[in-house]
Design an enzyme around this catalytic site. Structure first.
Site, PDB file in Angstrom:
ATOM      1  N   LYS A  47      -0.296 -11.144  -6.186  1.00 17.83           N
ATOM      2  CA  LYS A  47       1.430  -9.621  -6.266  1.00 17.83           C
ATOM      3  C   LYS A  47       2.286 -10.419  -6.893  1.00 17.83           C
ATOM      4  CE  LYS A  47      -0.704  -6.706  -4.082  1.00 17.83           C
ATOM      5  NZ  LYS A  47      -1.483  -5.832  -4.530  1.00 17.83           N
ATOM      6  N   SER A 277      -5.619 -11.926   5.810  1.00 13.23           N
ATOM      7  CA  SER A 277      -6.534 -11.433   4.059  1.00 13.23           C
ATOM      8  C   SER A 277      -7.423 -12.313   3.989  1.00 13.23           C
ATOM      9  CB  SER A 277      -5.342  -9.908   3.239  1.00 13.23           C
ATOM     10  OG  SER A 277      -5.227 -10.731   2.428  1.00 13.23           O
TER      11      SER A 277
HETATM   12  C1  LIG Z   1      -1.408 -10.286   1.677  1.00 16.84           C
HETATM   13  C2  LIG Z   1      -3.316  -9.002   0.916  1.00 16.84           C
HETATM   14  N1  LIG Z   1      -3.765  -9.159   0.790  1.00 16.84           N
HETATM   15  C3  LIG Z   1      -4.674  -8.962   0.044  1.00 16.84           C
HETATM   16  C4  LIG Z   1      -4.084  -8.133  -0.981  1.00 16.84           C
HETATM   17  C5  LIG Z   1      -5.579  -6.847  -1.527  1.00 16.84           C
HETATM   18  O1  LIG Z   1      -5.043  -6.731  -2.945  1.00 16.84           O
HETATM   19  P1  LIG Z   1      -5.262  -5.955  -4.242  1.00 16.84           P
HETATM   20  O2  LIG Z   1      -3.930  -4.666  -4.407  1.00 16.84           O
HETATM   21  O3  LIG Z   1      -4.711  -6.065  -5.644  1.00 16.84           O
HETATM   22  O4  LIG Z   1      -6.132  -4.626  -3.385  1.00 16.84           O
HETATM   23  C6  LIG Z   1      -2.566  -6.439  -0.426  1.00 16.84           C
HETATM   24  C7  LIG Z   1      -2.228  -6.317  -1.599  1.00 16.84           C
HETATM   25  O5  LIG Z   1      -1.882  -5.517  -1.107  1.00 16.84           O
HETATM   26  C8  LIG Z   1      -2.094  -7.910   0.311  1.00 16.84           C
HETATM   27  O6  LIG Z   1      -1.149  -7.474   0.985  1.00 16.84           O
END
Ligand SMILES: Cc1ncc(COP(=O)(O)O)c(C=O)c1O
Length: 318
Positions: A47, A277
């Site tokens: 991010k 994630s």
């Molecule tokens: C821990 C985590 N993994 C993955 C993502 C996914 O990213 P994106 O917002 O680019 O889809 C986020 C998004 O907030 C996140 O906080």
């Protein structure tokens, strides 16, 4: 030759890619599984790219002046990236978070000087909650710059400009499958689009939580994968504008428990401490790698953040 950076934003991106050779050997996996380690960004997640892009575009269009307040609703990582980059450029930040977000993330936000407003998770579970909460945030902060990561085109743009090209460059174009998760969809949409522009056959796969891994009014205590959402069976009007479903070829569901188990495996077998994630995306990569048609293919998995951000929420360490 020496190199000293003068601006925090210069440290965003150009994260390394690692081949998970031990995981591959131990499981007799036929595909090559590469991870792009986004926790090596300056404030610790993918991010930071989004945050820098949003601030850069707002500065370019004259929407920000020193001392301005930036606000958003975030699952933590976008807030952390924005808070760090804003601090380095003299802006203030204020974020609205669900009260179930890990303490680690809340403490990091405060350390960067951000104001944190916690919203009861139940409030997010009622239909149309997000729109109502967004309206409240706008009303409470007149004159603030709403960074709007779910609709801001600067979000997928930075992944089209940097994440995708870095993967292409570092693999010398030897990439067949891209796996990621979707919060706003910025990462998968931007990076996936770039890779498909280079090689239309690249298969883009999203790891989404199974229905029982998504808190609902009937099951409010379900343990979620922080920052990650379901994209199937969600009405088009409720998907973020930053998610481009036309880039995505396949969606595979993973339970929170499977995601945690896979995160533990890569910590113990590869020495990389990843968030849940990332564990979800890696679990999906292993499913893909078990398909005979993917033998000898290269799978690139986005690792959005570090397991350090969740240590206080871990119930068990196996
Ligand atoms: C821990 C985590 N993994 C993955 C993502 C996914 O990213 P994106 O917002 O680019 O889809 C986020 C998004 O907030 C996140 O906080």
């Amino acid at each position: 030759m020496g190199k000293i950076h003068g601006d925090l934003s210069e440290l965003v991106g150009n994260t390394p890619i690692l081949d998970l050779r031990r995981i591959r050997a131990a499981r007799r996996v036929l595909s090559r599984i590469l991870v792009k380690i986004e926790y090596l960004n300056p404030a610790g997640s993918v991010k930071d790219r989004t945050a820098w892009s949003i601030i850069r575009e707002a500065e370019r269009s004259g929407q920000l002046k020193p001392g301005d307040l930036l606000v958003d609703i975030t699952s933590g990582n976008t807030g952390i990236g924005l808070a760090a980059i804003a601090a380095s450029r003299g802006y203030r930040t204020k974020f609205y978070l669900r009260d179930v977000i890990s303490r680690d993330k809340i403490n990091i936000l405060r350390q960067f000087g951000a104001e944190v407003v916690l919203i009861e998770n139940e409030k997010f579970l009622v239909p149309d909650a997000l729109n109502d909460i967004l309206q409240t945030i706008r009303n409470e902060n007149p004159g603030a710059f709403f960074t709007d990561q779910r609709e801001n085109p600067a979000n997928p743009l930075i992944h089209l400009e940097t994440t995708g090209p870095e993967i292409w460059r570092d693999t010398d174009g030897d990439v067949d499958i891209l796996v990621g998760t979707v919060g706003t969809g910025g990462t998968i949409s931007g990076a996936g689009r770039f890779l498909k522009q280079q090689k239309p056959g690249v298969h883009v796969v999203v790891a989404e939580p199974t229905p029982e891994s998504v808190p609902t009014l009937d099951n409010p205590d379900a343990e979620a994968i922080e920052g990650v959402h379901k994209v199937t069976e969600v009405e088009e009007s409720h998907l973020p504008g930053t998610y481009d479903s036309t880039v995505v070829d396949e969606v595979i569901a993973v339970t929170t428990a499977e995601a945690q188990k896979t995160a533990l495996a890569v910590a113990r077998e590869e020495g990389i401490l990843v968030g849940t994630s990332s564990g979800a995306a890696l679990a999906v990569a292993l499913v893909l790698a078990a398909r005979p048609e993917n033998a000898d293919k290269t799978i690139v998995v986005i690792v959005p953040d570090s397991g350090e951000r969740y240590l206080s929420t871990l119930k068990t360490q196996g």
